[in-house]
Design a protein around this motif. Structure first.
Motif, PDB file in Angstrom:
ATOM      1  N   PRO A   1       0.679  -1.280  -0.072  1.00 36.04           N
ATOM      2  CA  PRO A   1      -0.090   0.058  -0.156  1.00 36.04           C
ATOM      3  C   PRO A   1       0.924   1.273   0.157  1.00 36.04           C
ATOM      4  N   GLY A   2       1.802   1.267   0.851  1.00 34.82           N
ATOM      5  CA  GLY A   2       2.604   2.433   0.701  1.00 34.82           C
ATOM      6  C   GLY A   2       3.465   2.548  -0.612  1.00 34.82           C
ATOM      7  N   GLN A   3       3.822   1.771  -1.162  1.00 32.58           N
ATOM      8  CA  GLN A   3       4.473   1.907  -2.777  1.00 32.58           C
ATOM      9  C   GLN A   3       3.304   2.476  -3.728  1.00 32.58           C
ATOM     10  N   LEU A   4       2.146   2.003  -3.485  1.00 33.05           N
ATOM     11  CA  LEU A   4       0.940   2.264  -4.289  1.00 33.05           C
ATOM     12  C   LEU A   4       0.568   3.849  -4.297  1.00 33.05           C
ATOM     13  N   VAL A   5       0.630   4.185  -2.828  1.00 33.13           N
ATOM     14  CA  VAL A   5       0.259   5.611  -2.386  1.00 33.13           C
ATOM     15  C   VAL A   5       1.421   6.438  -3.200  1.00 33.13           C
ATOM     16  N   ILE A   6       2.645   5.910  -3.161  1.00 34.40           N
ATOM     17  CA  ILE A   6       3.875   6.887  -3.742  1.00 34.40           C
ATOM     18  C   ILE A   6       3.627   6.848  -5.182  1.00 34.40           C
ATOM     19  N   GLY A   7       3.196   5.788  -5.659  1.00 38.57           N
ATOM     20  CA  GLY A   7       2.935   5.800  -7.338  1.00 38.57           C
ATOM     21  C   GLY A   7       1.770   6.603  -7.699  1.00 38.57           C
ATOM     22  N   GLY A   8       0.655   6.741  -6.779  1.00 36.97           N
ATOM     23  CA  GLY A   8      -0.468   7.493  -6.910  1.00 36.97           C
ATOM     24  C   GLY A   8      -0.043   9.060  -7.087  1.00 36.97           C
ATOM     25  N   PHE A   9       0.749   9.626  -5.877  1.00 32.37           N
ATOM     26  CA  PHE A   9       1.178  10.763  -5.980  1.00 32.37           C
ATOM     27  C   PHE A   9       2.275  11.096  -6.993  1.00 32.37           C
ATOM     28  N   LEU A  10       2.911  10.236  -7.553  1.00 28.22           N
ATOM     29  CA  LEU A  10       3.783  10.569  -8.580  1.00 28.22           C
ATOM     30  C   LEU A  10       3.116  10.641  -9.875  1.00 28.22           C
ATOM     31  N   ALA A  11       1.906   9.806 -10.160  1.00 31.91           N
ATOM     32  CA  ALA A  11       1.011   9.921 -11.131  1.00 31.91           C
ATOM     33  C   ALA A  11       0.326  11.313 -11.145  1.00 31.91           C
ATOM     34  N   ALA A  12       0.029  11.865 -10.164  1.00 29.43           N
ATOM     35  CA  ALA A  12      -0.580  13.113  -9.997  1.00 29.43           C
ATOM     36  C   ALA A  12       0.322  14.196 -10.231  1.00 29.43           C
ATOM     37  N   VAL A  13       1.600  14.167  -9.740  1.00 29.38           N
ATOM     38  CA  VAL A  13       2.428  15.262 -10.127  1.00 29.38           C
ATOM     39  C   VAL A  13       2.633  15.109 -11.761  1.00 29.38           C
ATOM     40  N   ALA A  14       2.960  13.923 -12.130  1.00 32.11           N
ATOM     41  CA  ALA A  14       3.276  13.932 -13.701  1.00 32.11           C
ATOM     42  C   ALA A  14       1.905  14.478 -14.623  1.00 32.11           C
ATOM     43  N   VAL A  15       0.711  13.959 -14.217  1.00 33.55           N
ATOM     44  CA  VAL A  15      -0.386  14.627 -14.948  1.00 33.55           C
ATOM     45  C   VAL A  15      -0.487  16.063 -14.731  1.00 33.55           C
ATOM     46  N   GLY A  16      -0.264  16.747 -13.626  1.00 38.94           N
ATOM     47  CA  GLY A  16      -0.283  17.992 -13.237  1.00 38.94           C
ATOM     48  C   GLY A  16       0.718  18.610 -14.036  1.00 38.94           C
ATOM     49  N   THR A  17       1.951  18.239 -14.167  1.00 41.30           N
ATOM     50  CA  THR A  17       2.888  18.756 -14.994  1.00 41.30           C
ATOM     51  C   THR A  17       2.733  18.997 -16.249  1.00 41.30           C
ATOM     52  N   GLY A  18       2.121  17.765 -16.807  1.00 45.25           N
ATOM     53  CA  GLY A  18       1.866  17.646 -18.533  1.00 45.25           C
ATOM     54  C   GLY A  18       0.714  18.927 -18.467  1.00 45.25           C
ATOM     55  N   LEU A  19      -0.382  19.094 -17.774  1.00 42.70           N
ATOM     56  CA  LEU A  19      -1.464  20.288 -17.830  1.00 42.70           C
ATOM     57  C   LEU A  19      -0.847  21.626 -17.490  1.00 42.70           C
ATOM     58  N   LEU A  20       0.102  21.625 -16.608  1.00 47.64           N
ATOM     59  CA  LEU A  20       0.582  23.164 -16.707  1.00 47.64           C
ATOM     60  C   LEU A  20       1.586  23.499 -17.598  1.00 47.64           C
TER      61      LEU A  20
END
Length: 453
Positions: free
Chosen positions: A21-40
């Motif tokens: 679960p901890g690894q999945l949480v990290i993956g989720g945050f990284l995905a959010a950062v990646a998507v946010g970077t693309g949109l910005l």
């Protein structure tokens, strides 16, 4: 085919699942950062020239990690679309990527499997897997209620007192309410809240939202359930509320005295009290500022660093080592000085494992702050107190700045991004998630006592 029991393979898969679960949480945050970077990075996100990769990555990381450090002037550089992207990233980061994902799973399928429950438990810092579904709903309900109330107050104030058009007032009220509750510190004013230093209708609602968001869900739920019946509160709730009150009171007094002849010199007595309270609330990982942080005394910076390092409550939207960690360490030190065999607080004995956990979190946090500070000081033209302030602000996801963030070299900004990410997830959570497996000794070595001190 009938199920007759757990095979060794099933057991190993179950054990592996509990570590993921901890690894999945990290993956989720990284995905959010990646998507946010693309949109910005999209041209529509900027009001003028498109953002560079570093500007987009830094802003997305700061928003998802609910920090508030910026390398661009938010209301000037970003368009309305870009501001909306930042707002969504703040909300996702505050609630937790996995919390949002698990809640959507509940709404769609009406059920959570073991994997989803473990992920949600890791994200919300809950213990009982059977309560995760109910807690996830309450996470969102409480957040939306607090944000809606604060947004309404701010909207009325912006529209009535500052003659903002209704649409603009609604947007500003909503943005700052979400940013405040999630302890993000992003503002739609170039000077943060400095234009409203004397306005209690702006400073107090945002500060209250920060405090509520920083208390943590377990505390808020317990207070809602038990009311103000102190004997019914758990040790965690008692520690969190007591430390919050002490830090707010002590921080207010500290800023009132330390900045009386500096940033608050031109303010009246009432305005100084309001500004000091606002700074005390913000210094504990919120990130708004109603006075100019860059013009504060050096000793005020140091006091702010201490408040940022301690942080907010466990399970809340704030960062830092958490008030419970600080309180446990203080009790352990006091008990040791008095020669007591146990560390006791509120008629309860603090377990040795909790003491070790607190010590681990604190020492890891010190190392995470000190090492980048030494490296960045050696390779930048800024003083050690400025660098220490920025590094602590990034790691504790506070967002306060002496004004040098945008002037740092790109590789220093990358370091701040990493610190924000580590600070949002927590040193112990990150370390556990990256560990390949947990080791368990089946024996204990003979006891010995080296000389200490």
């Amino acid at each position: 085919m009938r199920f007759s029991g757990l095979t060794n393979r099933d057991k190993s898969r179950g054990a592996a699942l509990q570590r993921r679960p901890g690894q999945l949480v990290i993956g989720g945050f990284l995905a959010a950062v990646a998507v946010g970077t693309g949109l910005l990075l999209l041209p529509v996100s900027a009001s003028g020239e498109s953002a560079t990769l570093m500007e987009a990555v830094f802003t997305a990381t700061s928003a998802v990690c609910v920090t508030g450090l910026i390398v661009t002037d938010t209301p000037v550089f970003w368009s309305g679309f870009g501001e909306a992207v930042i707002l969504v990233l703040i909300q996702i980061g505050g609630l937790g990527v996995m919390t949002v994902a698990s809640l959507l799973g509940v709404l769609v399928s009406r059920r959570l499997d073991l994997r989803s429950r473990l992920v949600a438990a890791a994200s919300t810092r809950t213990v009982g897997l059977g309560d995760v579904r109910r807690i996830l709903v309450r996470v969102v309900v409480i957040a939306l209620v607090v944000e809606a109330v604060v947004a309404a107050v701010l909207t009325v104030r912006f529209a009535v007192a500052y003659d903002q058009p209704l649409g603009r007032a609604v947007w500003q009220g909503l943005f700052h309410a979400v940013s405040a509750y999630n302890n993000a510190g992003f503002a739609l004013f170039s000077g943060s809240l400095m234009d409203f230093v004397s306005d209690p209708w702006i400073c107090i609602p945002t500060s209250v939202a920060m405090i509520v968001g920083g208390l943590g869900l377990p505390v808020v739920l317990e207070v809602l359930r038990e009311g103000w019946r102190l004997p019914c509160w758990s040790l965690h709730t008692k520690i969190t509320l007591l430390m919050t009150a002490l830090l707010l009171g002590g921080g207010t007094g500290f800023f009132l005295v330390a900045e009386a002849d500096a940033t608050m010199a031109r303010l009246g007595v009432a305005d100084r009290l309001l500004a000091s309270f606002t700074q005390a609330a913000n210094a504990r990982t919120a990130g708004f500022n109603s006075v100019n942080t860059g013009e504060m005394h050096t000793e005020t910076w140091l006091g702010t660093v201490i408040l940022m390092f301690i942080g907010a409550g466990s399970g809340g939207t704030g960062g830092g080592i958490k008030v419970t960690t600080f309180a446990v360490l203080a009790v352990v030190i006091w008990s040791e000085l008095r020669g007591e065999p146990d560390a006791n607080l509120f008629d309860r004995r603090i377990s040795p494992s909790t003491q070790r956990h607190a010590l681990t979190v604190a020492l890891l946090a010190v190392a995470i702050v000190v090492l980048p500070t030494l490296w960045m000081t050696a390779l930048s033209p800024f003083t050690v107190d400025q660098i220490l302030f920025e590094v602590t602000s990034a790691f504790t996801t506070t967002g306060l700045s002496t004004g040098i963030t945008a002037q740092l070299a790109w590789y220093h900004q990358v370091v701040l991004c990493v610190l924000m990410f580590i600070g949002r997830l927590g040193p112990v959570t990150l370390g556990t998630a990256l560990a390949l497996r947990a080791r368990r000794r089946l024996y204990r070595l003979p006891e010995s006592a080296p000389i200490i001190g």
